[in-house]
Design a protein around this motif. Sequence first.
Motif, PDB file in Angstrom:
ATOM      1  N   VAL A 397       0.574  -0.868   0.266  1.00  0.00           N
ATOM      2  CA  VAL A 397      -0.148   0.004   0.107  1.00  0.00           C
ATOM      3  C   VAL A 397       1.027   1.148  -0.125  1.00  0.00           C
ATOM      4  CG1 VAL A 397      -1.811   1.365   1.038  1.00  0.00           C
ATOM      5  CG2 VAL A 397      -1.861  -1.387   1.190  1.00  0.00           C
ATOM      6  N   CYS A 398       1.074   2.134  -0.678  1.00  0.00           N
ATOM      7  CA  CYS A 398       1.216   3.431  -0.384  1.00  0.00           C
ATOM      8  C   CYS A 398       1.362   4.188   0.391  1.00  0.00           C
ATOM      9  CB  CYS A 398       0.945   4.223  -1.921  1.00  0.00           C
ATOM     10  SG  CYS A 398       2.245   5.130  -2.444  1.00  0.00           S
ATOM     11  N   ASP A 399       1.880   5.353   0.703  1.00  0.00           N
ATOM     12  CA  ASP A 399       1.902   6.081   1.650  1.00  0.00           C
ATOM     13  C   ASP A 399       1.245   7.472   1.817  1.00  0.00           C
ATOM     14  OD1 ASP A 399       3.937   7.250   0.790  1.00  0.00           O
ATOM     15  OD2 ASP A 399       4.826   7.542   2.062  1.00  0.00           O
ATOM     16  N   ASP A 400       0.692   7.946  -0.104  1.00  0.00           N
ATOM     17  CA  ASP A 400       0.251   8.333  -0.264  1.00  0.00           C
ATOM     18  C   ASP A 400      -1.523   9.268   0.727  1.00  0.00           C
ATOM     19  OD1 ASP A 400       2.379   9.526  -2.058  1.00  0.00           O
ATOM     20  OD2 ASP A 400       1.051   8.714  -3.679  1.00  0.00           O
ATOM     21  N   ASN A 401      -1.506  10.350   1.311  1.00  0.00           N
ATOM     22  CA  ASN A 401      -2.840  10.416   2.588  1.00  0.00           C
ATOM     23  C   ASN A 401      -2.556   9.807   3.348  1.00  0.00           C
ATOM     24  OD1 ASN A 401      -3.085  12.633   1.159  1.00  0.00           O
ATOM     25  ND2 ASN A 401      -4.280  11.439  -1.105  1.00  0.00           N
ATOM     26  N   PHE A 402      -2.042   8.432   3.453  1.00  0.00           N
ATOM     27  CA  PHE A 402      -2.313   7.407   4.350  1.00  0.00           C
ATOM     28  C   PHE A 402      -1.876   7.458   6.510  1.00  0.00           C
ATOM     29  CE2 PHE A 402      -1.973   3.181   6.734  1.00  0.00           C
ATOM     30  CZ  PHE A 402      -2.553   2.720   6.772  1.00  0.00           C
ATOM     31  N   ASP A 403      -2.954   7.653   6.899  1.00  0.00           N
ATOM     32  CA  ASP A 403      -2.753   8.478   8.425  1.00  0.00           C
ATOM     33  C   ASP A 403      -3.133   7.414   8.929  1.00  0.00           C
ATOM     34  OD1 ASP A 403      -5.401   8.356   7.749  1.00  0.00           O
ATOM     35  OD2 ASP A 403      -5.629  10.393   7.910  1.00  0.00           O
ATOM     36  N   MET A 404      -3.325   8.184  10.743  1.00  0.00           N
ATOM     37  CA  MET A 404      -3.982   6.653  11.311  1.00  0.00           C
ATOM     38  C   MET A 404      -5.364   6.391  11.683  1.00  0.00           C
ATOM     39  SD  MET A 404      -1.358   6.881  13.928  1.00  0.00           S
ATOM     40  CE  MET A 404      -2.368   6.216  15.682  1.00  0.00           C
ATOM     41  N   GLU A 405      -6.343   6.893  10.655  1.00  0.00           N
ATOM     42  CA  GLU A 405      -7.346   6.898  10.636  1.00  0.00           C
ATOM     43  C   GLU A 405      -7.322   5.118  10.076  1.00  0.00           C
ATOM     44  OE1 GLU A 405     -10.183   7.548  12.392  1.00  0.00           O
ATOM     45  OE2 GLU A 405      -8.964   9.397  13.202  1.00  0.00           O
ATOM     46  N   ASP A 406      -6.505   5.904   8.979  1.00  0.00           N
ATOM     47  CA  ASP A 406      -6.601   4.117   7.813  1.00  0.00           C
ATOM     48  C   ASP A 406      -6.110   3.157   9.022  1.00  0.00           C
ATOM     49  OD1 ASP A 406      -7.104   6.128   5.858  1.00  0.00           O
ATOM     50  OD2 ASP A 406      -4.718   6.751   5.859  1.00  0.00           O
ATOM     51  N   ALA A 407      -4.781   3.594   9.224  1.00  0.00           N
ATOM     52  CA  ALA A 407      -4.160   2.376  10.161  1.00  0.00           C
ATOM     53  C   ALA A 407      -4.830   2.075  11.628  1.00  0.00           C
ATOM     54  CB  ALA A 407      -2.624   2.581  10.939  1.00  0.00           C
ATOM     55  N   HIS A 408      -6.218   2.792  11.860  1.00  0.00           N
ATOM     56  CA  HIS A 408      -6.945   1.915  12.526  1.00  0.00           C
ATOM     57  C   HIS A 408      -7.574   0.909  12.048  1.00  0.00           C
ATOM     58  CE1 HIS A 408      -5.924   4.466  16.011  1.00  0.00           C
ATOM     59  NE2 HIS A 408      -6.997   5.111  15.603  1.00  0.00           N
ATOM     60  N   VAL A 409      -7.931   0.836  10.975  1.00  0.00           N
ATOM     61  CA  VAL A 409      -9.300   0.542  10.185  1.00  0.00           C
ATOM     62  C   VAL A 409      -7.927  -1.045  10.091  1.00  0.00           C
ATOM     63  CG1 VAL A 409     -10.259  -0.255   7.794  1.00  0.00           C
ATOM     64  CG2 VAL A 409     -10.636   1.432   9.014  1.00  0.00           C
ATOM     65  N   VAL A 410      -6.932  -1.057   9.594  1.00  0.00           N
ATOM     66  CA  VAL A 410      -6.046  -1.959   9.189  1.00  0.00           C
ATOM     67  C   VAL A 410      -5.854  -2.668  10.279  1.00  0.00           C
ATOM     68  CG1 VAL A 410      -3.361  -2.818   8.577  1.00  0.00           C
ATOM     69  CG2 VAL A 410      -4.802  -1.250   7.844  1.00  0.00           C
ATOM     70  N   CYS A 411      -5.374  -2.490  11.638  1.00  0.00           N
ATOM     71  CA  CYS A 411      -4.947  -3.063  13.349  1.00  0.00           C
ATOM     72  C   CYS A 411      -6.367  -3.496  13.439  1.00  0.00           C
ATOM     73  CB  CYS A 411      -4.404  -2.003  13.522  1.00  0.00           C
ATOM     74  SG  CYS A 411      -2.618  -1.247  13.454  1.00  0.00           S
ATOM     75  N   LYS A 412      -7.880  -3.123  13.034  1.00  0.00           N
ATOM     76  CA  LYS A 412      -8.449  -3.851  13.674  1.00  0.00           C
ATOM     77  C   LYS A 412      -9.235  -4.742  13.212  1.00  0.00           C
ATOM     78  CE  LYS A 412     -11.030   0.608  15.556  1.00  0.00           C
ATOM     79  NZ  LYS A 412     -11.636   1.639  15.961  1.00  0.00           N
ATOM     80  N   SER A 413      -9.106  -5.075  10.980  1.00  0.00           N
ATOM     81  CA  SER A 413      -9.397  -6.231  10.769  1.00  0.00           C
ATOM     82  C   SER A 413      -7.990  -7.308  10.766  1.00  0.00           C
ATOM     83  CB  SER A 413      -9.289  -5.623   9.391  1.00  0.00           C
ATOM     84  OG  SER A 413      -8.244  -5.269   8.611  1.00  0.00           O
ATOM     85  N   LEU A 414      -7.497  -7.363  11.665  1.00  0.00           N
ATOM     86  CA  LEU A 414      -6.293  -8.759  12.028  1.00  0.00           C
ATOM     87  C   LEU A 414      -6.071  -8.334  13.348  1.00  0.00           C
ATOM     88  CD1 LEU A 414      -3.117  -6.928  10.231  1.00  0.00           C
ATOM     89  CD2 LEU A 414      -4.438  -7.962   9.665  1.00  0.00           C
ATOM     90  N   GLY A 415      -7.231  -7.800  14.099  1.00  0.00           N
ATOM     91  CA  GLY A 415      -7.803  -8.452  15.471  1.00  0.00           C
ATOM     92  C   GLY A 415      -7.215  -7.709  16.304  1.00  0.00           C
TER      93      GLY A 415
END
Length: 471
Positions: A397-415
């Motif tokens: 995944v490219c880091d353009d405009n990637f922020d903490m809200e996006d990171a929260h979704v990734v981490c929650k989907s991983l449990g």
Amino acid sequence: MLYFATELILVFLSLLSLVETSDICHKPNWNNNNANGKRLPEFPIKIFEKIGPQSCYRECQAHGNCFSVNWDRNQFTCQLIDKKKNQLKPLIDDVNFVYMEMTDTVGAGGKLCGDVICNNYSTCIRISSEKMTCIETDCAEHYPVLKNGVVLERTFSPISATYGCSPGFTSVGSGNRITCRPGGKWSALSYRCEPPVNGVWGSWYGWGSCSVTCGGGTKHRTRSCDNPLPMYGGSSCSGSSVVSTTCITIGCPVNGVWGSWYGWGSCSATCGGGAKHRTRSCDNPLPMYGGSSCSGSSVVSTTCNTIGCPEVNGGWGFWGEWGNCQRTTTCGGGVRIRIRLCDNPRPMYGGSSCIGTSEIFTTCNTDRCSGNIFLANSNVHNKGIVYVYRNGYWGTVCDDNFDMEDAHVVCKSLGFIRATAVHPSATLGEGSGLILMDDVNCAGTEGSIFDCSYITNHNCGHHEDVGVTCQ
């Protein structure tokens, strides 16, 4: 004109008569402005000895900067003080003293003289039974304060002040007496009091030449007492202005001579030809004090054990430990390797090498990956580059405009509970394969990154791979 001259004469006659009375040098108000058995604990600006209380009071009136006095009734000593008692500086008990304040000290507003106000360098005199006038009798300014000095004498006809230095200070200049016309300014004071300046040694000068060229001699260096020079009665520098040291203590040159050869060393091989060496030292005598070293070599070699060696065939050593799985993820299958060396023994003297392979492989991380997202390139499970699975391919995944809200979704989907950090610009290393997402924009409540807004037509490289840390 005659009337004016007559009035001026009357003014000065009245002034002279007031000098003889207490009208110009007022007696202190004994009820309100003095305190028996008290004194003000301040350093006096001037001290008079063998003087009575009224004379002490008059000296304070005559002084340009006196507001109160401490009079010692036992020693008949008068201390002039440039302050008055107040809440911050109260009087203290002292049975030997009487404290008096000036009742006619003139402030900035002057003092009333009939219908006019005299300035603080004038005196109010009565020239008739009903008429009073102001006569300028002092300078329009306080006499100058001399640093480290005191006023030794003050006169009022003519107006003058003579200065002297405090004990321990040295006078510089001859103009220690200044004068002033009534209502004018003091003349210049070309006089100062300097504290003693003790001499201090300056830096040492460079060393002189040695007295000999070999075998030990002496050299000297000097310094001057000029940093600063002693002045105004200060002490000179203590210690010596010259210091000496030994120099060129080495003896005169001695050339080195070889000693005897030592015995031969061991042969470097037990068969097939080797070498052995013997040495000698340049110590008979050693070269000293710049003498030349020995010429020639200190080592000589010869061959030894030249008979050929029997062949030695190689043998395998023990297998090493299994290496790490060569797939960076914990699922999807990978390979790890372990090796062995042909060193037990190594093949020598024409012997054959080991037969067989030096490497064996086994599979690892064969569990099927769950879901369509995982973290890679890290030795901990909650941190890594974000990989997603889309259209049959894994990619980053490219880091353009990637922020903490996006990171929260990734981490929650991983449990995990939430994300604690975003790692842009391939901080955790560059990934491989395709770049499947760019400009990801999540609200933070989505169940998967695929539910967020993103584009697939990107302009990124793997140096922009994004990673996250989860908690």
